[in-house]
Scaffold this motif. Structure first.
Motif, PDB file in Angstrom:
ATOM      1  N   UNK A  45       0.830  -1.196   0.000  1.00 34.24           N
ATOM      2  CA  UNK A  45       0.000   0.000   0.000  1.00 34.24           C
ATOM      3  C   UNK A  45       0.873   1.258   0.000  1.00 34.24           C
ATOM      4  N   UNK A 126     -10.547   4.637  11.385  1.00 28.94           N
ATOM      5  CA  UNK A 126     -10.147   3.509  10.527  1.00 28.94           C
ATOM      6  C   UNK A 126     -10.660   3.708   9.101  1.00 28.94           C
ATOM      7  N   UNK A 127     -11.571   4.648   8.910  1.00 28.25           N
ATOM      8  CA  UNK A 127     -12.140   4.849   7.569  1.00 28.25           C
ATOM      9  C   UNK A 127     -11.354   5.870   6.752  1.00 28.25           C
ATOM     10  N   UNK A 129      -8.716   6.049   4.893  1.00 27.35           N
ATOM     11  CA  UNK A 129      -7.744   5.696   3.858  1.00 27.35           C
ATOM     12  C   UNK A 129      -6.795   4.580   4.242  1.00 27.35           C
ATOM     13  N   UNK A 130      -5.952   4.177   3.279  1.00 25.28           N
ATOM     14  CA  UNK A 130      -5.094   3.003   3.443  1.00 25.28           C
ATOM     15  C   UNK A 130      -4.184   3.093   4.662  1.00 25.28           C
ATOM     16  N   UNK A 133      -6.234   2.639   8.071  1.00 26.61           N
ATOM     17  CA  UNK A 133      -6.810   1.316   8.314  1.00 26.61           C
ATOM     18  C   UNK A 133      -5.704   0.292   8.584  1.00 26.61           C
TER      19      UNK A 133
ATOM     20  N   UNK C 227     -12.949  -7.109   8.271  1.00 30.31           N
ATOM     21  CA  UNK C 227     -12.971  -5.668   8.521  1.00 30.31           C
ATOM     22  C   UNK C 227     -13.673  -4.936   7.384  1.00 30.31           C
ATOM     23  N   UNK C 231     -16.716  -3.543   9.138  1.00 34.59           N
ATOM     24  CA  UNK C 231     -16.341  -2.262   9.724  1.00 34.59           C
ATOM     25  C   UNK C 231     -16.378  -1.169   8.665  1.00 34.59           C
ATOM     26  N   UNK C 232     -16.239  -1.547   7.412  1.00 37.36           N
ATOM     27  CA  UNK C 232     -16.292  -0.550   6.349  1.00 37.36           C
ATOM     28  C   UNK C 232     -14.934   0.001   5.953  1.00 37.36           C
ATOM     29  N   UNK C 233     -13.874  -0.742   6.243  1.00 36.70           N
ATOM     30  CA  UNK C 233     -12.552  -0.326   5.766  1.00 36.70           C
ATOM     31  C   UNK C 233     -12.453  -0.599   4.268  1.00 36.70           C
ATOM     32  N   UNK C 234     -11.358  -0.184   3.683  1.00 35.28           N
ATOM     33  CA  UNK C 234     -11.174  -0.391   2.240  1.00 35.28           C
ATOM     34  C   UNK C 234      -9.836  -1.047   1.948  1.00 35.28           C
ATOM     35  N   UNK C 235      -9.640  -2.251   2.492  1.00 31.31           N
ATOM     36  CA  UNK C 235      -8.442  -2.993   2.113  1.00 31.31           C
ATOM     37  C   UNK C 235      -8.592  -3.526   0.693  1.00 31.31           C
TER      38      UNK C 235
END
Lengths: 194, 268, 562
Positions: A45, A126-127, A129-130, A133, C227, C231-235
């Motif tokens: 990332x 946690x929302x 961005x890369x 998170x 997640x 949880x709504x993360x964006x991995x």
């Protein structure tokens, strides 16, 4: 029982490493691959997303560095505890474990009670961005490992207060603790110093 | 081989590489099974009551087999890489140098239809004469076609058996395929990456037109689409998924796209 | 004397400690086997349902959502809840202590926990069939945006249970794996050097090592998936302003996935090479070659994962590199297969049922390996990727290594589990009919793959392009249903022989390895009042100087304790 005796008599031990220690090393090698996957994901990332560097400037390097110090110190203390226990100096050994516990708890307090809430209040959830998170996921996974180590040390210390004497248990937990420490030494530069 | 007839210029490479690889594999297979059956017949207990503990002769030298396997491997690797170099690895520049100017179409895969964005008469995207077709890719015979593909939701895969084209369509990325159709006609497009419950109905068409037909088709598009509300692509993911479809030879394509979109999860 | 001691021991421990929460490796092996066979039957019935649906889609036996869910669960269960417990849990637990002359595993308690963690994971995955929305339906590979977003499939709890069940299952196998690796290194009987270990022990050790070294990233990946979904993360998810990477999941999955293929292949090859020498009455050809080339293949298996992604958006130049490593990996397997073939060559073959199973596994595996080589060629993937060709290929590999070698192993070691022999006649009928029906089902799939039949389609009837081969696909469906029905012969034979089979002697197959020196079934702690001592290599059939008239020399003997 006769069988139990036979069990210990008959097998050859071709290596100097006893079974439990070999098992522990295997377990740790599995953990290395687990964190290896996490760290590779971070690197991936970091390479592919340009916002990484900018985001990483919003972490708190002071807390990060103090926590590095905490873990290194507790790691040293647990090594001492093992040494003391092996030489029969049980009082000092218990003291070292207690110190290790203190530094470990300080680590978790700094991480979970101060660092994370402050960041979340600043809006870096946690929302965001890369970077964020992965920051929460990787340091969270590591902190859970710290917590498990602390629980193990607490149990050892409680048992140690009585008649029980740790030999391999302490060594195995110490191995695990050093491993957790080493993982942090990878996460620290990736999140705080970049 | 039960493979679809090839209507592309590059399919030749692919078919021959595949044929040679398959034949070599088949040969090795037949050879090994012949030996195995021989072993079963000659070395059964009633025929050969005393086993030979130590085998002798060339057949026991594993090194010979290693070398023959390496040769076999090299054959496969060479033909595979050769075919790959002639298809996927080609750069757009070298293709345009060989085949002339490309017709570029932007492809978007969605649950469960394909949308094809054309640049229109001015050959530039983002202008007023852009238009979008649903489930109908119209291309010109003998002209290089370059598809820039992306997905609006999950991973799909764009597969045209006759054109020897297959590549995944990935959200957040653009993948590219190219082909030069040699024969006019209609060819089906399949989705080959599981994309949800309508996956098997995610069908589409490639319509290859003769050059004259293609030009008049394009002209008619440019004229009639002055009230086009804009290309589908400008809408980001999560926004409206309506496809603007007005062109088709029987006027039913719009309905077809809608029917495909209309596959909704049934409650269990 | 030994049996008496065992009986006393059992009585001491009570019923629950003997049969449920047992630390005895043989009981744990049986638990793993029964659990695995249950899921094999269940997964087979799932396949029967969706193949019936494909044969007559107009009957609406399944709706498309259920069809996808059943295809997904068939793959998931067969790999993770059949192959793993049987090939590692069952083979490892049953063979390792008996073959190396130990009394139990190095960590019996961990062993018991391993099985019960596995049992919990089984409950979790079974529960996913009963939650609203049904089981997970995004394919057993769970490619990311589809598996990480409820809106795309309509499955919510199914995904969570799938991921949690998988994580639990991995934990169980990791616990078992530590045992399988440590035990052969530290608890070997006197005289059992590493180069005297029976081949199946080596194979289980290598497979466990491969598993441990590859599963970590996928565990991390599974949590990231949870997640993203909850949880709504964006991995992995991509949305307008937040960018994850859908290919990350594929990399994490296949980095584990390819070594995993060898994890469930290698122990199967081990069983085949265990039975071949005994059937041919001559030593295993190239014992050391097999071990070293397997290790080489294991190391190489970490460098081939992206061959599952040639046309999935991987850099096309990287694809060439991965294609070449994939093609190289055929060399070790050629050596292994040839060594097995040369074991038969010049032998005096006894066609008992276990040999038939092992032999059919061997033949089917060769086809699987060769077609894998075809798929390893980058260019072939343009036409064949995600078609029935791939389906046929991996069934040829996995059916051989998992299903047929399990049948072989059960037939072979049944005396060591239950003290009885399985019925030879029924087993032979079952082996031959399974072999022929398997080929009838899967060989046409190679042709269907070339014809453009894409896998995981809930129906092909509406696609005019594919109608030319519709009859073949229907034929496959019918043969497939027969193949699954024939398996009930095995189920019958298993339970019938368990209760009423012929009593077995200690060494019914006249085999050499150490487990045949123990009584059938071995008592708790295996060796009673004796100590096993190993004197020679594992496969000393047709000795040059035969002692006491037999055509084989047991690997070791039992010494009485003082």
């Amino acid at each position: 029982m006769a069988h139990a005796q036979a069990h210990s008599l008959e097998h050859v031990e071709p290596t100097n490493i006893g079974p439990p220690k070999l098992g522990m090393w295997l377990f740790l090698s599995g953990e290395v691959v687990l964190f290896g996957g996490v760290i590779m994901t971070i690197v991936l990332f970091r390479i592919s997303f340009p916002g990484w560097k900018e985001a990483s400037e919003h972490t708190n390097p002071i807390i990060g560095s103090v926590n590095t110090f905490n873990l290194l110190t507790s790691s040293m203390l647990v090594a001492l505890a093992h040494k003391m226990s092996a030489t029969g100096n049980h009082g000092l050994s218990k003291l070292c474990i207690l110190g290790c516990l203190a530094f470990g708890i300080l680590f978790l307090v700094l991480k979970w009670a101060i660092e994370w809430p402050v960041e979340i209040m600043k809006g870096y959830t946690i929302h965001e961005g890369p970077f964020w998170q992965l920051y929460y996921a990787a340091t969270g996974l590591h902190a859970v490992h710290v917590l498990i180590g602390l629980i193990a040390f607490t149990v050892i210390l409680i048992l140690y207060m009585g008649k029980w004497r740790p030999n391999f248990t302490l060594e195995a937990t110490a191995l695990y603790w050093h491993f957790v420490d080493i993982v942090w030494l990878f996460l620290w530069p990736l999140f705080y110093l970049s | 081989m039960p493979i679809m007839p090839d209507i592309s210029t590059h399919g030749w490479w692919l078919d021959w590489s595949l044929l040679i690889i398959s034949m070599v594999t088949l040969l090795v297979g037949i050879l090994s099974f012949a030996l195995i059956i021989l072993a079963l017949i000659y070395f059964r207990q009633s025929k050969n009551p005393t086993p030979t503990r130590h085998l002798s002769g060339w057949i026991t030298r594993l090194i010979i087999l290693d070398i023959s396997m390496i040769i076999f491997d090299i054959i496969i690797a060479v033909f595979s890489t050769w075919g790959w170099a002639e298809t996927i690895l080609k750069s757009e520049e070298s293709l345009e140098a060989k085949h002339g100017e490309a017709l570029t179409v932007n492809v978007t895969g969605r649950q469960f239809f394909w949308a094809f964005d054309y640049a229109g008469g001015d050959k530039a995207f983002g202008t007023a004469d852009d238009f979008t077709l649903g489930n109908d890719l119209v291309v010109e015979k003998d002209r290089l076609v370059v598809l820039n593909m992306t997905s609006g939701d999950t991973i799909h895969s764009f597969f045209v058996p006759h054109l020897r084209v297959k590549y995944d369509v990935i959200p957040g990325r653009t993948t590219r395929v190219w082909f030069v159709p040699k024969k006019a006609g209609e060819y089906p497009v399949l989705c080959t990456e599981l994309c949800g419950l309508g996956h098997y109905k995610m069908l589409s068409n490639v319509r290859v037109l003769e050059p004259d037909d293609f030009d008049s088709w394009l002209d008619s598009r440019t004229v009639t689409l002055s009230e086009n509300p804009g290309p589908l692509r400008s809408g980001g993911p999560g926004q409206s998924q309506t496809v603007h479809v007005s062109d088709s030879k029987d006027g039913s394509l719009g309905a077809r796209a809608d029917r495909n979109v209309g596959v909704t999860p049934r409650s269990q | 004397m030994a049996a008496h001691a065992a009986a006393v021991h059992h009585a001491e421990m009570g019923w629950i400690r003997t049969y449920i929460f047992s630390t005895d490796h043989k009981m744990i092996a049986k638990q793993y086997l029964l659990n695995g066979l249950f899921f094999a039957l269940f997964g087979g019935i799932i396949a029967l349902v969706f193949r019936s649906h494909l044969a007559m889609p107009e009957q609406e036996l399944l709706n498309p959502a259920r069809y996808n869910a059943y295809v997904t669960m068939h793959g998931t269960l067969m790999i993770f809840w059949v192959a793993m417990p049987i090939l590692l849990g069952f083979f490892g637990n049953l063979t390792i202590p008996l073959m190396i002359g130990a009394r139990d595993m190095a960590f019996p308690l961990l062993n018991m926990m391993s099985y019960w963690t596995f049992f919990i994971s089984s409950v979790v995955i079974m529960a996913s069939f009963f939650v609203p929305g049904g089981p997970f339906s995004g394919g057993w590979t769970a490619y990311a945006p589809l598996s990480a977003n409820t809106e795309l499939t309509g499955v919510n709890w199914g995904i969570n249970l799938w991921a949690v069940g998988l994580a639990l299952e991995f934990t169980a196998v990791l616990m078992g794996g530590i045992n399988f690796i440590v035990t052969p290194f530290v608890l070997r009987a006197r005289g059992m050097s590493l180069m005297r270990l029976p081949i199946v022990v080596w194979m289980v050790v290598i497979a466990s090592l491969l598993f441990m070294m590859s599963v970590g990233p996928l565990i991390a990946g599974t949590f990231m998936l949870l997640f993203d979904k909850n949880v709504g993360t964006h991995f992995y998810l991509v949305s307008a302003d937040k960018v994850g990477d859908p290919l990350l999941w594929q990399h994490l999955f296949w980095f584990f996935g390819h070594p995993e293929v060898y994890v469930i292949l290698i122990p199967g090859l081990g069983v085949i090479s265990e039975i071949f020498p005994a059937a041919a009455r001559k030593p295993l050809h190239g014992y050391k070659h097999i071990i070293f080339w397997t290790i080489f293949a294991g190391i190489l298996s970490f460098m081939v994962w992206a061959h599952h992604m040639f046309i999935a958006g991987l850099n096309p130049l990287a694809a060439v590199g991965f294609s070449i490593t994939t093609i190289i990996i055929s060399v070790p397997f050629l050596v292994i297969v040839v060594a097995m073939g040369l074991t038969l060559w010049g032998g005096s073959l006894r066609f008992n049922a276990a040999f038939l199973y092992a032999f059919f596994a061997y033949v089917i595996f060769i086809v699987g390996g060769l077609t894998g080589l075809q798929l390893g060629a980058t260019v072939a993937d343009i036409q064949l990727h995600e078609t029935y060709f791939v389906v046929a290929h991996f069934h040829y590999v996995i059916f051989a290594s998992v299903i047929l070698s399990t049948f072989a192993a059960v037939q072979w070691w049944f005396p060591k589990m239950f003290g009885r022999l399985m019925n030879e006649g029924v087993a032979k009928v079952h082996a031959i009919s399974t072999f022929f029906l398997f080929n009838i089902v899967f060989t046409p799939m190679f042709i269907l793959g070339f014809a453009g039949y894409t896998r995981r389609y809930a129906s092909y009837d509406h696609i005019p392009l594919l109608q030319g081969y519709a009859w073949l696909n229907d034929f496959v469906s019918i043969a497939g249903v027969l193949l699954i029905l024939v398996q009930f012969l095995f189920v019958f034979n298993f339970f019938y022989s368990m209760i009423a089979g012929k009593r077995a002697t200690a060494n019914p197959w006249e085999a050499t390895t150490m487990e045949w020196s123990a009584p059938s079934p071995p008592p708790h702690l295996n060796w009673g009042d004796t100590i096993p001592v190993v004197e020679r290599d594992p496969y000393e059939y047709a000795p040059e100087v035969p002692s006491n008239g037999a055509d084989y020399e047991p690997q070791g003997r039992l010494m009485t304790m003082r």
